[in-house]
Design a protein around this motif. Sequence first.
Motif, mmCIF file in Angstrom:
data_model
loop_
_atom_site.group_PDB
_atom_site.id
_atom_site.type_symbol
_atom_site.label_atom_id
_atom_site.label_comp_id
_atom_site.label_asym_id
_atom_site.label_seq_id
_atom_site.Cartn_x
_atom_site.Cartn_y
_atom_site.Cartn_z
ATOM 1 N N ALA A 23 1.306 -26.673 -11.908
ATOM 2 C CA ALA A 23 1.806 -25.638 -11.000
ATOM 3 C C ALA A 23 1.387 -25.937 -9.564
ATOM 4 C CB ALA A 23 1.294 -24.270 -11.436
ATOM 5 N N ILE A 24 0.158 -26.421 -9.383
ATOM 6 C CA ILE A 24 -0.307 -26.812 -8.047
ATOM 7 C C ILE A 24 0.551 -27.945 -7.501
ATOM 8 C CG2 ILE A 24 -2.209 -27.938 -6.820
ATOM 9 C CD1 ILE A 24 -4.111 -26.321 -8.647
ATOM 10 N N GLN A 25 0.834 -28.952 -8.347
ATOM 11 C CA GLN A 25 1.644 -30.087 -7.888
ATOM 12 C C GLN A 25 3.032 -29.636 -7.446
ATOM 13 O OE1 GLN A 25 0.566 -33.510 -7.729
ATOM 14 N NE2 GLN A 25 2.390 -33.502 -6.424
ATOM 15 N N ARG A 26 3.620 -28.706 -8.183
ATOM 16 C CA ARG A 26 4.940 -28.215 -7.786
ATOM 17 C C ARG A 26 4.885 -27.543 -6.417
ATOM 18 N NH1 ARG A 26 5.090 -26.983 -13.373
ATOM 19 N NH2 ARG A 26 4.527 -24.793 -13.021
ATOM 20 N N ASN A 27 3.825 -26.807 -6.148
ATOM 21 C CA ASN A 27 3.682 -26.191 -4.831
ATOM 22 C C ASN A 27 3.425 -27.239 -3.749
ATOM 23 O OD1 ASN A 27 4.235 -23.483 -5.130
ATOM 24 N ND2 ASN A 27 2.104 -22.888 -5.524
ATOM 25 N N GLU A 28 2.638 -28.260 -4.069
ATOM 26 C CA GLU A 28 2.376 -29.307 -3.089
ATOM 27 C C GLU A 28 3.652 -30.068 -2.728
ATOM 28 O OE1 GLU A 28 -0.748 -31.786 -4.588
ATOM 29 O OE2 GLU A 28 -2.334 -30.440 -3.870
ATOM 30 N N ASP A 29 4.582 -30.142 -3.662
ATOM 31 C CA ASP A 29 5.821 -30.874 -3.422
ATOM 32 C C ASP A 29 6.822 -30.093 -2.569
ATOM 33 O OD1 ASP A 29 4.925 -33.037 -4.844
ATOM 34 O OD2 ASP A 29 5.920 -32.471 -6.721
ATOM 35 N N LYS A 30 6.590 -28.811 -2.404
ATOM 36 C CA LYS A 30 7.505 -28.008 -1.601
ATOM 37 C C LYS A 30 7.205 -28.174 -0.120
ATOM 38 C CE LYS A 30 7.820 -24.357 -5.128
ATOM 39 N NZ LYS A 30 7.468 -22.945 -5.442
ATOM 40 N N ARG A 40 6.292 -26.955 3.278
ATOM 41 C CA ARG A 40 5.689 -25.710 3.719
ATOM 42 C C ARG A 40 4.674 -25.989 4.827
ATOM 43 N NH1 ARG A 40 3.426 -22.368 -0.120
ATOM 44 N NH2 ARG A 40 4.660 -23.230 -1.828
ATOM 45 N N TRP A 63 1.157 -25.604 5.754
ATOM 46 C CA TRP A 63 -0.029 -25.329 4.944
ATOM 47 C C TRP A 63 -1.178 -26.205 5.392
ATOM 48 C CZ3 TRP A 63 -2.089 -28.522 0.733
ATOM 49 C CH2 TRP A 63 -3.120 -27.901 0.017
#
Length: 339
Positions: A302-309, A311, A313
């Motif tokens: 789940a963290i990796q999916r967010n890192e790939d977006k 944004r 940050w």
Amino acid sequence: MTAFAYNAWYPLAWSRDIGREIVTRRVLEEDLAVYRTEEGVVAALEDACPHRLAPLSIGRLRGDAIECGYHGLTFDCSGQCVHAPGMPRVPESFRVRSYPTAESMGMVWVWMGDPEKADRSQVFHLPQYDDPAYSVVEGDALLVQANYLSLADNLCDPTHVVYVHQTTLASAGREETRVQHERQGNKVVTWRWVIDGPLIPIFEGLKDFGGNVDRWHYYHYHAPSIAVIDFGSARTGTGAPEGNRDDCIQMYACHFITPIDQRSCVQHWLCLKNSPADPAIDERLRSNLRMAFQEDKRMLEAIQRNEDKPREWHRIHLGLDGSSIKMRRIVEEMAAGNG
């Protein structure tokens, strides 16, 4: 993007999974064709024939050599082409890369860097693996769709256990227990003690202490991709923090990480415990550990999916991040110096 350290021994596969069939494994974004010779030695070759880049892994074995399944070029264990159809003499330049391998702790290890620097005496080995006082519970090869350093962060961090592993590795009310860490060469050690608390769920039924315990967690991270977690429990007040652990439960959870590419890795894990092998107990332990590592997998992916977006940050750091910051610094140093 993660810079890889090439001059290091990386876990490639469980020894049990490599035989006289060619299999393919990906390490540090490089594809390898892997098999055992007739004498049982593991060979690992670049998985691409230099003629038209057909994968050697879809060829066939001819003795200890691989015959390309497209046009029959044949390569020995050193990577040298020993047969090319229609050519009575094979040029020396017809070759593929061969990677040094070794075996330790039920794993095949591979050296991805300069072969001249591959020292098999430096392949990781935990002494307790050969100690008759310990038994081995061999686990899985868990595919994690996340960068391997994200998994490394997890394996340098006792604090996440309270939140992620509430049904397996944690007990409530210990969120603020102090964590300590230090760098030792190319290793980071992180540890915490929980004094006078209940057994963690995974230890229940293994030993009756008749009450609360003092328990320890020592996370040994050997950069770039090996983690050994020494954790255990002894009856509270019997001197475990001072080194008296004669009557205790002790386990070593070993994690051997294969970085596949920037967004995926394989977590090979096994457990050593200071009690005899017992099929029922071992299967329960394996099942509980499998559940715990699936909990990590869910969070890290789940963290990796967010890192790939895309944004805006900027990472913030907490006091608990000290050991993972040290670990990443060591990996950066190794990558900058090619090992």
